[in-house]
Design an enzyme around this catalytic site. Sequence first.
Site, PDB file in Angstrom:
ATOM      1  N   ILE A   1      34.517  37.216  36.581  1.00 38.92           N
ATOM      2  CA  ILE A   1      35.379  36.253  35.914  1.00 38.92           C
ATOM      3  C   ILE A   1      36.056  35.334  36.920  1.00 38.92           C
ATOM      4  O   ILE A   1      36.166  35.657  38.101  1.00 38.92           O
ATOM      5  CB  ILE A   1      36.433  36.961  35.039  1.00 38.92           C
ATOM      6  CG1 ILE A   1      37.364  37.824  35.895  1.00 38.92           C
ATOM      7  CG2 ILE A   1      35.758  37.803  33.975  1.00 38.92           C
ATOM      8  CD1 ILE A   1      38.474  38.474  35.107  1.00 38.92           C
ATOM      9  N   CYS A   2      36.500  34.185  36.420  1.00 39.07           N
ATOM     10  CA  CYS A   2      37.070  33.153  37.288  1.00 39.07           C
ATOM     11  C   CYS A   2      38.583  33.205  37.252  1.00 39.07           C
ATOM     12  O   CYS A   2      39.223  32.858  36.266  1.00 39.07           O
ATOM     13  CB  CYS A   2      36.581  31.781  36.833  1.00 39.07           C
ATOM     14  SG  CYS A   2      37.170  30.427  37.858  1.00 39.07           S
ATOM     15  N   LEU A   3      39.158  33.666  38.338  1.00 42.49           N
ATOM     16  CA  LEU A   3      40.608  33.680  38.541  1.00 42.49           C
ATOM     17  C   LEU A   3      40.882  33.029  39.890  1.00 42.49           C
ATOM     18  O   LEU A   3      40.050  33.099  40.788  1.00 42.49           O
ATOM     19  CB  LEU A   3      41.135  35.117  38.590  1.00 42.49           C
ATOM     20  CG  LEU A   3      41.562  35.812  37.308  1.00 42.49           C
ATOM     21  CD1 LEU A   3      41.813  37.283  37.594  1.00 42.49           C
ATOM     22  CD2 LEU A   3      42.823  35.197  36.751  1.00 42.49           C
TER      23      LEU A   3
END
Length: 262
Positions: free
Chosen positions: A104-106
């Site tokens: 996921i993109c954090l």
Amino acid sequence: MHLNIKVLITPTSKMGEKYNIKCPGVKRLMKEALELAEATEEYCARPLEDNLFEWHFTVQGPRGTDFEGGIYHGRILLPKEYPMHPPHIILLTPNGRFEINKKICLSISGHHPETWQPSWSIRTALLALIAFMPTPAEGTIGSLEYTPAERKLLAKKSTSWSCPQCGEIAQLLSSTAAKPLTEEEQSVLNQIAFKGEDEQTPKAPEPEPVQEPEAQVLESSESSTSFLDQLTEILVALLVGAIGIFIYRRWKVYDAVADTEL
């Protein structure tokens, strides 16, 4: 609290024998594993028995949101350069906010190494994950936009979800309250934000003004034409004046010669 001891363990002399404890990354992870050894009601995380650079974690859905009551499990993949480089975070439990089995993109994850700070930790990443579960997805990598009803349904189902390696995830958390956030952690959480890739969230191009540039061109052209016309008129006037003066002088000379002859 039940833990599958074959999969998740705290650092031991056996772990020390397998890894070079003088390595900064190993030393840091051993320290973090000790700090996270006791599960809390909000989160828990442990390294795999045979791999210090892969952790499994469990987090409680944030209260007052569509995820309240849900329990979510995932993986953290740490690079050999940790903590200089950020980890990758993968959710395994269906949740309606993040795609499962996908990094996921954090801004605190491996998708954005430019925003990662070595002072951040696995605990920081877990707190950030919990905090941003209810935020809008906005097209970020690995994000989903499920309806509130769908997310609430998945939250209920998540309590019976079981990890093939860790067992029933509902048994991994405890009733122990997590330690309060420090000022530094609170500051970090205030700065952390999801970042979408440009190709994921392209901005709609602003309509280009068509008439305005043309008007400017016409105005410029008209100004140029007006200036040229004025300049031409001045030159013509000067030329006519010069011719008049020339004729007048020739006439005066002629007149003077004629008077002399007479």
